[in-house]
Design an enzyme around this catalytic site. Structure first.
Site, mmCIF file in Angstrom:
data_model
loop_
_atom_site.group_PDB
_atom_site.id
_atom_site.type_symbol
_atom_site.label_atom_id
_atom_site.label_comp_id
_atom_site.label_asym_id
_atom_site.label_seq_id
_atom_site.Cartn_x
_atom_site.Cartn_y
_atom_site.Cartn_z
ATOM 1 N N CYS A 1 38.765 46.204 43.332
ATOM 2 C CA CYS A 1 37.504 45.469 43.517
ATOM 3 C C CYS A 1 37.755 43.967 43.568
ATOM 4 C CB CYS A 1 36.547 45.814 42.379
ATOM 5 S SG CYS A 1 34.982 44.943 42.494
ATOM 6 N N CYS B 1 35.090 41.812 41.831
ATOM 7 C CA CYS B 1 35.174 41.822 40.360
ATOM 8 C C CYS B 1 36.358 40.997 39.867
ATOM 9 C CB CYS B 1 35.355 43.227 39.820
ATOM 10 S SG CYS B 1 34.377 44.476 40.637
ATOM 11 N N ASP B 2 37.506 41.129 40.517
ATOM 12 C CA ASP B 2 38.762 40.621 39.951
ATOM 13 C C ASP B 2 39.382 39.461 40.725
ATOM 14 O OD1 ASP B 2 38.570 42.650 38.048
ATOM 15 O OD2 ASP B 2 39.633 44.072 39.319
#
Ligand code: NAP
Length: 317
Positions: A147, A150-151
């Site tokens: 992701c 997200c990261d």
């Protein structure tokens, strides 16, 4: 994948009996919910994680009509808001057990609630497929990610690799190119699967490069990812490529375990439906990514949802 139950709340209402229960709040389920609520059917949407589903993890959506460019999160919010506006009930609960055999379907959740409905719609979506190479599990959350939204911020000004050649790999690679120092796309063929407009955009990005006919055979490092081993599939030659992160986008695995013994699925676990989105089990529908289909987009999931919702009214005549 970092999916959180944001509210941690169980059913907003005490009501347990519904006309329609929708398992999963992705674009397909929410589209169904809008239609069934407008048809005055009492509708409950169960969602174990984030309402809106996987699009919350997508940076930008550019192919949903009416929005030239909208963040996945914002589009998800709009779907949820729309459904709420027409009186759909929501519960942040996970369906754990389902009895789909009779005319009244029963759904037990992790909050100990049992819901009943005449019709169930499965919109349980999919999860990223794992690559299955040494180091993938070991470095999960230490450089291996599924992701970018997200990261990605953990890789500011650092080099990363993106594995895969589909829409997810290239779109998220483009997103990462704005954060990372360099994005190397590793693809097993010499042609991308991603949409042409996305490919053209990627090819113009100076800090994005491509390793064709190459597969990752190992992810390695110390405390976090430091390199990947690349194998040229034509020559068999293995090279070591330094990187701080490996973003894996090699397809999807359907979340159909809950119903795999009740409905028909294909060899990969995608739920088989007829053209009305109904499974072999009367009153049980499947929409969106979890369904066996030729195209998995927000617009097709939403269309699945609408078709299912109109068809299921036959159970309430
Ligand atoms: P996908 O379309 O299935 O692409 C997976 C990619 O990974 C392919 O390029 C495939 O290579 C490669 N791959 C598969 N297994 C591999 C392995 N073991 N080793 C190395 N490479 C491997 O998956 P996706 O990109 O996640 O997309 C899933 C669905 O969502 C698609 O229908 C896609 O169109 C849709 N989607 C749409 C959008 C959008 O419309 N904006 C955005 C994201 C996703 P090959 O090409 O050789 O098969």
């Amino acid at each position: 994948m970092p999916m959180f139950n944001l509210s941690g709340m169980s059913n907003e209402s005490k009501e347990k009996n519904y006309d329609v229960v929708i398992v999963g709040a992705g674009p397909g389920g929410l589209s169904s919910a809008i239609y069934t609520a407008r048809a005055k059917l009492k509708t409950l949407v169960l969602e174990k994680a984030i309402e809106g589903g996987q699009i919350n993890l997508t940076n930008m959506v550019e192919d949903y009509p009416g929005f030239v460019s909208i963040s996945g999160e914002e589009l998800a919010d709009k779907f949820v808001e729309h459904a709420r506006e027409f009186g759909v009930s929501f519960a942040n609960e996970e369906a754990m057990e389902m009895d789909l055999s009779g005319d009244v379907k029963k759904i037990k959740t992790d909050f100990g609630n049992e819901y009943t409905a005449k019709v169930v719609i499965m919109d349980t979506g999919s999860n990223p497929r794992k690559l299955g190479v040494p180091g993938e599990d070991e470095f999960a959350n230490h450089g291996v990610s599924y992701c970018a939204v997200c990261d990605g911020s953990f890789f500011k000004d650092k080099p990363v690799v993106v594995i895969g050649g589909g829409d997810s790999a290239i779109e998220e690679g483009i997103y990462l190119s704005k954060i990372s120092s360099k994005v190397s796309v590793i693809h097993r063929r010499d042609k991308l699967r991603a949409q042409k407009i996305v490919q053209e955009r990627a090819f113009k990005i100076p800090n994005m490069n491509f390793f064709w006919n190459s597969v990752v055979t190992e992810i390695g490092g110390g405390n976090s990812v430091e390199y990947v081993l690349l194998k040229d599939v034509k020559s068999g030659k293995i090279t070591k490529h330094s990187t701080s992160g490996a973003f894996i986008y090699v397809g999807l695995v359907p979340n159909s375990k809950l119903v795999e013994n009740a409905v028909e699925t294909d060899d990969h676990g995608f739920i088989i439906t007829d053209e009305h989105m109904e499974t072999k089990v009367k009153g049980v529908y499947a929409v969106g990514d979890v369904r066996k289909t030729v195209l998995r987009q927000v617009v097709t999931a939403a269309a699945d949802g609408a078709i299912a919702a109109v068809d299921l009214t036959k159970y309430f005549d």
